[in-house]
Design a protein around this motif. Structure first.
Motif, mmCIF file in Angstrom:
data_model
loop_
_atom_site.group_PDB
_atom_site.id
_atom_site.type_symbol
_atom_site.label_atom_id
_atom_site.label_comp_id
_atom_site.label_asym_id
_atom_site.label_seq_id
_atom_site.Cartn_x
_atom_site.Cartn_y
_atom_site.Cartn_z
ATOM 1 N N SER A 97 0.846 -1.193 0.000
ATOM 2 C CA SER A 97 0.000 0.000 0.000
ATOM 3 C C SER A 97 0.881 1.243 0.000
ATOM 4 C CB SER A 97 -0.937 0.010 1.211
ATOM 5 O OG SER A 97 -0.199 0.017 2.420
ATOM 6 N N ALA A 98 0.245 2.401 -0.224
ATOM 7 C CA ALA A 98 1.003 3.648 -0.278
ATOM 8 C C ALA A 98 0.087 4.830 -0.009
ATOM 9 C CB ALA A 98 1.671 3.815 -1.648
ATOM 10 N N LEU A 115 -4.146 11.465 0.230
ATOM 11 C CA LEU A 115 -4.688 10.245 0.827
ATOM 12 C C LEU A 115 -3.703 9.729 1.865
ATOM 13 C CD1 LEU A 115 -6.889 8.009 0.832
ATOM 14 C CD2 LEU A 115 -5.509 6.804 -0.875
ATOM 15 N N CYS A 116 -4.142 9.652 3.089
ATOM 16 C CA CYS A 116 -3.368 9.198 4.236
ATOM 17 C C CYS A 116 -2.380 10.279 4.676
ATOM 18 C CB CYS A 116 -2.700 7.850 3.969
ATOM 19 S SG CYS A 116 -2.449 6.887 5.497
ATOM 20 N N ASP A 117 -1.292 9.895 5.334
ATOM 21 C CA ASP A 117 -0.555 10.853 6.166
ATOM 22 C C ASP A 117 0.654 11.518 5.530
ATOM 23 O OD1 ASP A 117 0.987 8.574 6.124
ATOM 24 O OD2 ASP A 117 1.320 8.487 8.283
ATOM 25 N N SER A 118 0.748 11.556 4.213
ATOM 26 C CA SER A 118 1.704 12.468 3.602
ATOM 27 C C SER A 118 1.135 13.885 3.687
ATOM 28 C CB SER A 118 1.975 12.078 2.144
ATOM 29 O OG SER A 118 2.759 10.900 2.087
ATOM 30 N N VAL A 181 -5.912 4.061 2.541
ATOM 31 C CA VAL A 181 -4.639 4.168 1.852
ATOM 32 C C VAL A 181 -4.780 3.457 0.509
ATOM 33 C CG1 VAL A 181 -3.713 2.045 2.868
ATOM 34 C CG2 VAL A 181 -2.145 3.854 2.173
ATOM 35 N N ALA A 182 -3.985 3.833 -0.472
ATOM 36 C CA ALA A 182 -4.033 3.154 -1.765
ATOM 37 C C ALA A 182 -3.489 1.741 -1.620
ATOM 38 C CB ALA A 182 -3.222 3.929 -2.795
ATOM 39 N N SER A 183 -4.288 0.749 -2.025
ATOM 40 C CA SER A 183 -3.844 -0.642 -1.991
ATOM 41 C C SER A 183 -4.578 -1.410 -3.080
ATOM 42 C CB SER A 183 -4.082 -1.257 -0.606
ATOM 43 O OG SER A 183 -3.592 -2.578 -0.556
ATOM 44 N N THR A 184 -5.618 -2.153 -2.718
ATOM 45 C CA THR A 184 -6.366 -2.924 -3.709
ATOM 46 C C THR A 184 -7.810 -2.460 -3.863
ATOM 47 O OG1 THR A 184 -7.014 -4.570 -2.034
ATOM 48 C CG2 THR A 184 -4.973 -4.982 -3.262
ATOM 49 N N ALA A 192 -10.136 10.341 0.084
ATOM 50 C CA ALA A 192 -9.032 11.302 0.021
ATOM 51 C C ALA A 192 -9.527 12.723 0.281
ATOM 52 C CB ALA A 192 -8.370 11.231 -1.352
ATOM 53 N N LEU A 193 -8.646 13.544 0.818
ATOM 54 C CA LEU A 193 -8.914 14.973 0.965
ATOM 55 C C LEU A 193 -8.607 15.642 -0.362
ATOM 56 C CD1 LEU A 193 -7.155 15.572 4.418
ATOM 57 C CD2 LEU A 193 -9.539 14.933 3.981
ATOM 58 N N THR A 194 -9.482 16.520 -0.831
ATOM 59 C CA THR A 194 -9.298 17.156 -2.125
ATOM 60 C C THR A 194 -9.619 18.641 -2.039
ATOM 61 O OG1 THR A 194 -11.577 16.682 -2.820
ATOM 62 C CG2 THR A 194 -9.889 15.038 -3.369
#
Length: 278
Positions: A97-98, A115-118, A181-184, A192-194
């Protein structure tokens, strides 16, 4: 749009699981989620394969499509899933995932997705930049992470706490009430926040993996405004250099408890989003 970036692995012997890519009108940063030591996956592909494959697909889509960013991300996740669903067991919830940060200039607008904590820093000239980060992961896992960090590595107690932490991560990943998180699962793109802002109002945008943002949100050695000023004056590599200096000064995590003494670190800096120097 002018783009500069830097990306380094946690150590020279460690493959960089971050992905950074850019064109004249778009930038993408993915931070691959490393599996804890001893944890196996039903997928035979590594985290680097996942982050780099998805990142390349997203960048290609951003150069050709004006669709909303969540739709591009969802389609990218579906395409990567299709590449290994016949060879890997993707039903266990432990596939690579990423995190994802996307930026695109279209006409007179600048669109972004996190998306997620970046972290995405949007500099509009205000006293402080706008900070965008999906912190659900940190909130959900903080108690469990704190228990792991409070125990001596190598002890049975630490190993058991780590097993419980990993189980919690798998339980909460891509679940309602958990973190995404991006995975499958392409539904993650909907979480995601946009945002979108007029290009003329944007002086600069920085995209940071959590290995780079830790200078602020883990080490507390700079403010977000100072980070923007730093990368504007000296470039993204300077931010990573200062992160590495802090990590070396505290190799055992006594001053700044953290799961990894050092982490992959990537920083992207975008200016001239309105076609000329602010």
């Amino acid at each position: 749009m002018r783009v500069t970036f830097a990306s380094e692995p946690a150590t020279p012997a460690h493959p960089n699981e971050d992905f950074v890519g850019a064109t004249a009108d778009a930038a993408v940063l993915l931070d691959g989620a490393s599996a804890p030591a001893g944890v196996t996956s039903g997928c035979s592909h590594g985290v680097r394969w996942y982050s780099h494959t998805l990142g390349a697909l997203l960048l290609a889509e951003l150069t050709e499509s004006t669709e909303p960013l969540p739709e591009i991300l969802a389609r990218g996740i579906e395409r990567v899933t299709s590449l290994h669903q016949d060879t890997c067991d993707l039903s266990r919830g432990d596939s690579p995932s990423a995190t994802v940060v996307m930026l695109r200039r279209t006409g007179d607008r600048v669109d972004w997705l996190v998306l997620c904590d970046s972290v995405l820093l949007l500099d509009t000239g205000a006293a402080e930049p706008t900070v965008v980060c999906d912190d659900r992961l940190n909130h959900l896992l903080k108690p469990s992470r704190d228990r792991v960090r409070a125990l001596e590595p190598g002890t049975p107690e630490h190993a058991e706490a780590m097993r419980e932490h990993v189980a919690l991560v798998n339980e909460c990943r891509n679940r309602d009430g958990g973190f995404w998180v991006a995975s499958t699962d392409p539904r993650a793109a909907e979480e995601a926040l946009t945002g979108s802002v007029p290009a003329e109002k944007v002086r600069a945008v920085a995209l940071l993996s959590d290995g780079a943002s830790r200078l602020v949100d883990r080490f507390y050695l700079a403010t977000w405004r100072e980070v923007v000023g730093m990368v504007d004056r000296y470039g993204p590599a300077e931010l990573i250099r200062r992160v590495r200096r802090a990590e070396r000064s505290d190799p055992d995590g006594k001053r700044w408890p953290r799961g990894k003494p050092s982490d992959d670190a990537s920083a992207v800096y975008c200016t001239h989003l309105n076609g000329h120097r602010p």
